[in-house]
Scaffold this motif. Structure first.
Motif, mmCIF file in Angstrom:
data_model
loop_
_atom_site.group_PDB
_atom_site.id
_atom_site.type_symbol
_atom_site.label_atom_id
_atom_site.label_comp_id
_atom_site.label_asym_id
_atom_site.label_seq_id
_atom_site.Cartn_x
_atom_site.Cartn_y
_atom_site.Cartn_z
ATOM 1 N N SER A 189 0.800 -1.145 -0.072
ATOM 2 C CA SER A 189 0.145 0.040 0.024
ATOM 3 C C SER A 189 0.763 1.360 -0.012
ATOM 4 C CB SER A 189 -1.034 -0.030 1.211
ATOM 5 O OG SER A 189 -0.001 0.170 2.391
ATOM 6 N N VAL A 190 2.225 1.218 0.627
ATOM 7 C CA VAL A 190 2.786 2.422 0.543
ATOM 8 C C VAL A 190 3.559 2.416 -0.863
ATOM 9 C CG1 VAL A 190 5.239 3.102 1.293
ATOM 10 C CG2 VAL A 190 3.647 2.385 3.076
ATOM 11 N N LEU A 191 4.035 1.392 -1.471
ATOM 12 C CA LEU A 191 4.531 1.341 -2.639
ATOM 13 C C LEU A 191 3.567 1.976 -3.868
ATOM 14 C CD1 LEU A 191 6.717 -2.009 -2.448
ATOM 15 C CD2 LEU A 191 7.508 0.462 -2.460
ATOM 16 N N ASP A 192 2.492 1.437 -3.720
ATOM 17 C CA ASP A 192 1.340 1.846 -4.584
ATOM 18 C C ASP A 192 1.025 3.231 -4.638
ATOM 19 O OD1 ASP A 192 0.988 -0.770 -5.257
ATOM 20 O OD2 ASP A 192 -0.929 -0.973 -4.157
ATOM 21 N N ASN A 193 1.580 4.177 -3.633
ATOM 22 C CA ASN A 193 1.359 5.742 -3.522
ATOM 23 C C ASN A 193 2.489 6.244 -3.761
ATOM 24 O OD1 ASN A 193 -1.576 6.238 -2.438
ATOM 25 N ND2 ASN A 193 -0.846 4.520 -1.411
#
Length: 272
Positions: A189-193
């Motif tokens: 979820s961090v990498l997606d942002n």
């Protein structure tokens, strides 16, 4: 006070507030890889280049500017208080550190003398009563946190909310707080942002557990280490962690969260 424990990629793609014993070695290596396309050769905590860290004086201006201006996506990671303090005990108290010595020099002899804690031999053998020694260690941890004696509280067993709060009270805001127990989902979820110079495939990222092998293996299920008294001590120390990060205080055997983290609640209660 600034932003202790804060790391930021050189590209400023992301900012991370380290919480000890909460997958910080793996997270740091992912951040390093996302900038450089390779992992740091060694313990990421030892890196003095390739990443901004608050502990490096030359990084402090960049971190302060970024965090106070909320220029990058910011996150941290938390862990069940029961398993976190057990990990701290076996790694920092029972284990031999990577420098070949006991943690903090005379700390373990002090615990043996004042609290009757046993830690096993330097060869890592499990020739001691883990449950009894751990429960005595909890008395020591409580003493350091409540009365700051016989020493100040250590970062590895002080409350996660204390670590998380320093980022907020000095002007930072988190975009994401996720659980170690659901690491891949949270880290994704961090990498997606964020946008990074090198893409990260979590399925192929190893776990960098730098404390692995430092101390004896845990010989019993988590719940066996916690009787009524030790659960009372845990709640006294970590009540805010259980409440804010949605872990189950009543059942030490349940390491999984029981609710969703409310970022607005975290900022309101830790920003005072």
């Amino acid at each position: 006070m600034g932003f202790p424990g804060t790391w930021m990629t050189e590209s400023e793609s992301v900012v991370y507030r380290v919480v000890p014993k909460c997958a910080c070695s793996t997270i740091g290596q992912i951040m390093y890889y996302s900038d450089h396309g390779e992992f740091f050769d060694g313990d990421i905590h030892d890196a003095v280049g390739g990443m901004h860290k608050w502990a490096l004086e030359e990084s402090q201006d960049a971190i302060t500017r970024n965090v106070q201006g909320h220029e990058s996506y910011a996150f941290t990671c938390v862990r069940n208080p029961y398993t976190r303090i057990l990990s701290s005990f076996f790694d920092k108290i029972c284990g031999i550190q990577r420098n070949g010595r006991r943690y903090r020099g005379n700390l373990v002899p002090l615990l043996i003398q004042k609290y009757g804690i046993e830690v096993g031999g330097d060869d890592g053998k499990q020739d001691f009563d883990q449950i009894k020694s751990f429960r005595r260690f909890l008395l020591f941890a409580r003493d350091t946190i409540r009365w700051r004696r016989p020493m100040d509280p250590d970062i590895h067993w002080s409350a996660m909310s204390g670590h998380v709060s320093t980022y907020i009270v000095n002007g930072g805001r988190y975009d994401n707080i996720f659980w170690t127990e659901q690491f891949n989902d949270g880290m994704q979820s961090v990498l997606d942002n964020i946008e990074t110079p090198h893409s990260v495939d979590l399925a192929n990222i190893p776990r960098f557990n730098e404390s692995e092998g430092h101390g004896p293996k845990r010989a019993h299920p988590v719940e066996d280490y916690f009787d009524d008294l030790s659960m009372h001590l845990i709640y006294e120390i970590f009540k805010r962690d259980f409440d804010l990060f949605k872990y189950d205080f009543k059942d030490p055997s349940n390491k999984m969260p029981i609710g969703e983290i409310d970022l607005d609640e975290v900022h309101a209660k830790l920003g005072q």
